[in-house]
Design a protein around this motif. Structure first.
Motif, PDB file in Angstrom:
ATOM      1  N   ARG A  27      -3.621  -2.036  -4.015  1.00 36.88           N
ATOM      2  CA  ARG A  27      -3.703  -1.145  -5.175  1.00 36.88           C
ATOM      3  C   ARG A  27      -5.043  -0.417  -5.216  1.00 36.88           C
ATOM      4  NH1 ARG A  27      -2.515  -4.613  -8.717  1.00 36.88           N
ATOM      5  NH2 ARG A  27      -0.308  -4.122  -9.045  1.00 36.88           N
ATOM      6  N   LEU A  28      -6.121  -1.112  -4.881  1.00 38.85           N
ATOM      7  CA  LEU A  28      -7.446  -0.493  -4.865  1.00 38.85           C
ATOM      8  C   LEU A  28      -7.522   0.618  -3.817  1.00 38.85           C
ATOM      9  CD1 LEU A  28     -10.443  -0.397  -5.678  1.00 38.85           C
ATOM     10  CD2 LEU A  28     -10.863  -2.214  -4.003  1.00 38.85           C
ATOM     11  N   ILE A  29      -7.000   0.358  -2.621  1.00 36.07           N
ATOM     12  CA  ILE A  29      -7.008   1.372  -1.567  1.00 36.07           C
ATOM     13  C   ILE A  29      -6.181   2.584  -2.000  1.00 36.07           C
ATOM     14  CG2 ILE A  29      -6.298   1.901   0.810  1.00 36.07           C
ATOM     15  CD1 ILE A  29      -6.792  -1.091   1.438  1.00 36.07           C
ATOM     16  N   LEU A  33       0.833  -1.203   0.000  1.00 36.38           N
ATOM     17  CA  LEU A  33       0.000   0.000   0.000  1.00 36.38           C
ATOM     18  C   LEU A  33       0.865   1.248   0.000  1.00 36.38           C
ATOM     19  CD1 LEU A  33      -2.680   1.509   0.263  1.00 36.38           C
ATOM     20  CD2 LEU A  33      -2.609   1.061   2.730  1.00 36.38           C
ATOM     21  N   ARG A  34       1.886   1.281   0.852  1.00 38.36           N
ATOM     22  CA  ARG A  34       2.781   2.437   0.901  1.00 38.36           C
ATOM     23  C   ARG A  34       3.476   2.649  -0.442  1.00 38.36           C
ATOM     24  NH1 ARG A  34       5.679   1.270   6.784  1.00 38.36           N
ATOM     25  NH2 ARG A  34       4.115   2.330   8.103  1.00 38.36           N
ATOM     26  N   ASP A  44       3.934   5.763  -5.561  1.00 42.59           N
ATOM     27  CA  ASP A  44       3.882   5.832  -7.026  1.00 42.59           C
ATOM     28  C   ASP A  44       2.846   6.848  -7.492  1.00 42.59           C
ATOM     29  OD1 ASP A  44       5.806   3.862  -7.173  1.00 42.59           O
ATOM     30  OD2 ASP A  44       4.397   2.231  -7.569  1.00 42.59           O
ATOM     31  N   ALA A  45       1.787   7.054  -6.671  1.00 43.01           N
ATOM     32  CA  ALA A  45       0.722   8.001  -7.018  1.00 43.01           C
ATOM     33  C   ALA A  45       1.009   9.413  -6.497  1.00 43.01           C
ATOM     34  CB  ALA A  45      -0.612   7.506  -6.460  1.00 43.01           C
ATOM     35  N   GLY A  46       2.207   9.617  -5.904  1.00 44.42           N
ATOM     36  CA  GLY A  46       2.556  10.939  -5.402  1.00 44.42           C
ATOM     37  C   GLY A  46       2.009  11.241  -4.025  1.00 44.42           C
ATOM     38  N   VAL A  47       1.679  10.187  -3.259  1.00 45.77           N
ATOM     39  CA  VAL A  47       1.168  10.359  -1.892  1.00 45.77           C
ATOM     40  C   VAL A  47       2.212   9.757  -0.947  1.00 45.77           C
ATOM     41  CG1 VAL A  47      -0.715   9.863  -0.291  1.00 45.77           C
ATOM     42  CG2 VAL A  47      -1.199  10.174  -2.730  1.00 45.77           C
ATOM     43  N   TYR A  48       2.774  10.617  -0.081  1.00 42.27           N
ATOM     44  CA  TYR A  48       3.940  10.215   0.690  1.00 42.27           C
ATOM     45  C   TYR A  48       3.667  10.178   2.193  1.00 42.27           C
ATOM     46  CZ  TYR A  48       6.093  11.422  -3.756  1.00 42.27           C
ATOM     47  OH  TYR A  48       6.396  11.493  -5.090  1.00 42.27           O
ATOM     48  N   LEU A  49       4.395   9.306   2.896  1.00 39.09           N
ATOM     49  CA  LEU A  49       4.283   9.227   4.345  1.00 39.09           C
ATOM     50  C   LEU A  49       4.571  10.594   4.964  1.00 39.09           C
ATOM     51  CD1 LEU A  49       6.057   5.814   4.948  1.00 39.09           C
ATOM     52  CD2 LEU A  49       3.713   6.370   5.639  1.00 39.09           C
ATOM     53  N   HIS A  50       3.720  10.990   5.899  1.00 45.23           N
ATOM     54  CA  HIS A  50       3.831  12.313   6.515  1.00 45.23           C
ATOM     55  C   HIS A  50       4.285  12.239   7.969  1.00 45.23           C
ATOM     56  CE1 HIS A  50       2.885  16.517   7.339  1.00 45.23           C
ATOM     57  NE2 HIS A  50       2.225  16.122   8.413  1.00 45.23           N
ATOM     58  N   GLY A  51       4.098  11.117   8.608  1.00 45.35           N
ATOM     59  CA  GLY A  51       4.477  10.996  10.011  1.00 45.35           C
ATOM     60  C   GLY A  51       4.601   9.546  10.412  1.00 45.35           C
ATOM     61  N   ALA A  52       4.972   9.340  11.665  1.00 43.76           N
ATOM     62  CA  ALA A  52       5.104   7.982  12.180  1.00 43.76           C
ATOM     63  C   ALA A  52       3.730   7.324  12.294  1.00 43.76           C
ATOM     64  CB  ALA A  52       5.775   8.008  13.549  1.00 43.76           C
TER      65      ALA A  52
END
Length: 203
Positions: free
Chosen positions: A189-191, A105-106, A111-119
């Motif tokens: 991938r769906l999520i 999922l991460r 790949d979609a330009g959505v990045y981890l923001h915090g712990a």
């Protein structure tokens, strides 16, 4: 620069780590690696490695600092993050198991330009199904999302779009039930595609 080191058990965080987290840019993370037992600053993509404990991200560092009445020093932040990460070591086996659960999922979100923001936040051991809540940011925009998944996607995945990385200023919520219907990879991938579309719609 004088380096101060603070440790809690096996976790050692320095003011140099905090300075590096600020300097290296918005998409960096402070992590502890279970193989090397070292704390280091890496990209948020590298931080998604299941063997890494995410302690803080550069994007989320200001939110960590908000708990202080005044402006914290890098020494203050290093000391507190060492304590927090040291406490997390007690539940590391559960966290690592959930890291494996959300690894695909991460990756799809990155790949979609959505990045981890915090712990991440994990549910207390022994209290129902294991769960993990990750915090993400849409690259280049002040659009945030919290994603809460249970082990094996057994319960519906909860998605919360917000105006801040701490989940406040909510802009939309949805629930996605796909566990047991698709493969693990297909569900991930769906999520990811649902989250990316929702971020762009609600932003």
């Amino acid at each position: 620069m004088h380096t101060s080191m603070y440790h809690h058990g096996a976790i050692q965080v320095t003011n140099g780590h905090i300075a590096q987290l600020r300097i290296d840019g918005p998409d960096q993370a402070l992590t502890w690696h279970e193989n090397t037992r070292e704390v280091e600053v890496v990209t948020v993509s590298e931080a998604a490695n299941p063997r890494r404990m995410i302690i803080a991200t550069s994007a989320g560092l200001d939110e960590v600092a908000e708990v202080y009445d005044g402006e914290p020093t890098d020494d203050d932040l290093a000391r507190d993050l060492a304590d927090i990460a040291g406490d997390w070591l007690h539940t590391w086996p559960e966290v690592r198991a959930m890291n494996l659960q959300v690894h695909d999922l991460r990756s799809f979100l990155a790949d979609a330009g959505v990045y981890l923001h915090g712990a991440p936040v994990c549910g207390p051991p022994g209290e129902g199904l294991p769960w993990m809540r990750d915090h993400y940011r849409l690259g280049g925009a002040a659009r945030f999302v919290q994603i809460t998944v249970t082990f094996g996607f057994i319960e519906p995945t909860r998605i919360r779009i917000a105006g801040r990385g701490d989940g406040t200023q909510p802009r939309g919520e949805l629930s996605l039930e796909a566990g047991g219907v698709f493969s693990h990879t297909s569900t991930s991938r769906l999520i990811a595609s649902t989250v990316a579309d929702a971020l762009r719609t609600h932003g």
